[in-house]
Motif scaffolding. Structure first.
Motif, PDB file in Angstrom:
ATOM      1  N   GLU A   1      41.051  57.103  73.712  1.00 14.71           N
ATOM      2  CA  GLU A   1      41.033  57.108  75.174  1.00 14.71           C
ATOM      3  C   GLU A   1      39.847  56.366  75.763  1.00 14.71           C
ATOM      4  OE1 GLU A   1      41.652  60.791  77.189  1.00 14.71           O
ATOM      5  OE2 GLU A   1      42.853  61.616  75.545  1.00 14.71           O
ATOM      6  N   PHE A   2      38.750  56.340  75.037  1.00 16.21           N
ATOM      7  CA  PHE A   2      37.510  55.727  75.540  1.00 16.21           C
ATOM      8  C   PHE A   2      36.943  54.793  74.471  1.00 16.21           C
ATOM      9  CE2 PHE A   2      38.176  59.821  77.487  1.00 16.21           C
ATOM     10  CZ  PHE A   2      38.029  59.549  78.844  1.00 16.21           C
ATOM     11  N   PRO A   3      37.644  53.680  74.207  1.00 21.20           N
ATOM     12  CA  PRO A   3      37.288  52.829  73.058  1.00 21.20           C
ATOM     13  C   PRO A   3      36.056  51.949  73.267  1.00 21.20           C
ATOM     14  CG  PRO A   3      39.130  51.875  74.250  1.00 21.20           C
ATOM     15  CD  PRO A   3      38.873  53.215  74.880  1.00 21.20           C
ATOM     16  N   LEU A   4      35.564  51.839  74.506  1.00 21.36           N
ATOM     17  CA  LEU A   4      34.413  50.970  74.744  1.00 21.36           C
ATOM     18  C   LEU A   4      33.142  51.698  74.326  1.00 21.36           C
ATOM     19  CD1 LEU A   4      33.869  48.118  75.905  1.00 21.36           C
ATOM     20  CD2 LEU A   4      33.233  49.250  78.046  1.00 21.36           C
TER      21      LEU A   4
ATOM     22  N   PRO B   1      34.898  47.083  72.589  1.00 24.18           N
ATOM     23  CA  PRO B   1      36.057  47.950  72.345  1.00 24.18           C
ATOM     24  C   PRO B   1      36.329  48.060  70.850  1.00 24.18           C
ATOM     25  CG  PRO B   1      36.780  45.785  73.087  1.00 24.18           C
ATOM     26  CD  PRO B   1      35.281  45.769  73.154  1.00 24.18           C
ATOM     27  N   LEU B   2      36.514  49.282  70.380  1.00 24.77           N
ATOM     28  CA  LEU B   2      36.703  49.534  68.956  1.00 24.77           C
ATOM     29  C   LEU B   2      37.974  50.349  68.727  1.00 24.77           C
ATOM     30  CD1 LEU B   2      33.043  50.556  68.005  1.00 24.77           C
ATOM     31  CD2 LEU B   2      34.091  48.279  67.859  1.00 24.77           C
ATOM     32  N   ILE B   3      38.653  50.056  67.628  1.00 23.30           N
ATOM     33  CA  ILE B   3      39.866  50.766  67.255  1.00 23.30           C
ATOM     34  C   ILE B   3      39.612  51.515  65.950  1.00 23.30           C
ATOM     35  CG2 ILE B   3      42.314  50.553  66.675  1.00 23.30           C
ATOM     36  CD1 ILE B   3      41.602  49.818  69.577  1.00 23.30           C
ATOM     37  N   GLY B   4      40.019  52.774  65.887  1.00 19.11           N
ATOM     38  CA  GLY B   4      39.742  53.606  64.736  1.00 19.11           C
ATOM     39  C   GLY B   4      40.739  53.442  63.600  1.00 19.11           C
ATOM     40  N   GLU B   5      40.240  53.552  62.382  1.00 22.65           N
ATOM     41  CA  GLU B   5      41.062  53.699  61.183  1.00 22.65           C
ATOM     42  C   GLU B   5      40.796  55.094  60.621  1.00 22.65           C
ATOM     43  OE1 GLU B   5      41.624  49.231  59.333  1.00 22.65           O
ATOM     44  OE2 GLU B   5      40.027  50.495  58.525  1.00 22.65           O
ATOM     45  N   TYR B   6      41.845  55.717  60.030  1.00 23.79           N
ATOM     46  CA  TYR B   6      41.740  57.115  59.622  1.00 23.79           C
ATOM     47  C   TYR B   6      42.235  57.291  58.188  1.00 23.79           C
ATOM     48  CZ  TYR B   6      40.979  57.543  64.570  1.00 23.79           C
ATOM     49  OH  TYR B   6      40.467  57.378  65.833  1.00 23.79           O
TER      50      TYR B   6
ATOM     51  N   LEU C   1      35.883  51.652  61.984  1.00 22.89           N
ATOM     52  CA  LEU C   1      36.137  51.147  63.327  1.00 22.89           C
ATOM     53  C   LEU C   1      36.266  49.636  63.250  1.00 22.89           C
ATOM     54  CD1 LEU C   1      33.479  53.405  64.983  1.00 22.89           C
ATOM     55  CD2 LEU C   1      35.902  53.490  65.585  1.00 22.89           C
ATOM     56  N   ILE C   2      37.272  49.097  63.928  1.00 30.37           N
ATOM     57  CA  ILE C   2      37.537  47.662  63.913  1.00 30.37           C
ATOM     58  C   ILE C   2      37.186  47.080  65.268  1.00 30.37           C
ATOM     59  CG2 ILE C   2      39.259  45.874  63.490  1.00 30.37           C
ATOM     60  CD1 ILE C   2      38.702  47.710  61.104  1.00 30.37           C
ATOM     61  N   GLY C   3      36.449  45.954  65.256  1.00 28.02           N
ATOM     62  CA  GLY C   3      36.077  45.324  66.518  1.00 28.02           C
ATOM     63  C   GLY C   3      35.794  43.844  66.341  1.00 28.02           C
ATOM     64  N   HIS C   4      35.425  43.211  67.425  1.00 25.88           N
ATOM     65  CA  HIS C   4      35.025  41.802  67.386  1.00 25.88           C
ATOM     66  C   HIS C   4      34.039  41.547  68.513  1.00 25.88           C
ATOM     67  CE1 HIS C   4      38.094  41.510  70.561  1.00 25.88           C
ATOM     68  NE2 HIS C   4      37.445  40.425  70.956  1.00 25.88           N
TER      69      HIS C   4
END
Length: 211
Positions: free
Chosen positions: A31-34, A51-56, A65-68
């Motif tokens: 919900e709050f990826p930043l 902004p980051l996307i989680g891996e579980y 966490l995946i980002g650029h």
């Protein structure tokens, strides 16, 4: 500020704001990826909001966490050499006035949610296409006509060359979810009914399911 004092005759057991579940972590990151991504390089360190996307993992724990980020960002070079980062997520937060509590003998406070993660960084161009894909897929999910990266195919290579992807492998994770768990049920009910921030109220209900 603490509001541990309660009306006469009421005893509220202390609860730890550091108690949370893997589902709470997943929800906060989604919900709050930043998040703030930082390294200690330089006199005050380097940090950027990304902004980051989680891996579980198989049991639902946050594993990476995946980002650029832009190659021109000084943090990119620092992450490539430092390979260790502190990452800070901040979820819903807000001031809670005695007006919302319905009590004048109650001290104002702040409610908030946060995660602090120590991570090992793997950064490089091989990760960039995947990092872009997972961010776009997550951000466009649920839209009537989700945007696809193929729609800028003619410009993609030039744009992608200016950024670099990374994976942050989680080593330690600490959290604090201060969401009214220590409040008397009547006071909490007033706050939930009166507070104007719907996101904060929703998360307060999440951590106080019996309210």
């Amino acid at each position: 500020m603490s509001n541990s004092a309660q009306p006469a005759g009421d005893v509220i057991p202390a609860k730890s704001f550091a108690h949370f579940t893997t589902d709470d972590v997943r929800a906060l990151v989604a919900e709050f990826p930043l998040a703030w991504v930082s390294t200690p390089r330089g006199p005050i360190g380097l940090a950027s909001q990304l902004p980051l996307i989680g891996e579980y993992d198989d049991v639902g724990r946050l594993s990476a966490l995946i980002g650029h980020l832009a190659r021109a960002n000084p943090l990119a070079e620092a992450l490539a050499t430092q390979r260790r980062s502190t990452i800070l997520f901040s979820g819903p937060s807000g001031y809670v006035s005695p007006q919302y509590a319905g009590r004048r003998d109650w001290a104002p406070t702040w409610n908030y949610t946060q995660l602090k993660i120590l991570a090992d960084i793997e950064i490089g161009p091989d990760i960039t296409p995947f990092a872009l894909k997972v961010l776009i897929d997550a951000s466009e999910h649920g839209r009537p006509e989700p945007w696809r990266i193929e729609e800028i195919f003619s410009r993609y290579q030039r744009m992608a060359a200016a950024i670099v992807g990374f994976r942050a492998t989680v080593r330690t994770l600490e959290g604090k979810f201060k969401l009214g768990q220590d409040e008397h049920i009547d006071t909490l009910g007033h706050i939930l009914a009166m507070h104007p921030d719907p996101d904060l109220v929703r998360w307060m209900r999440r951590f106080n399911p019996g309210a």
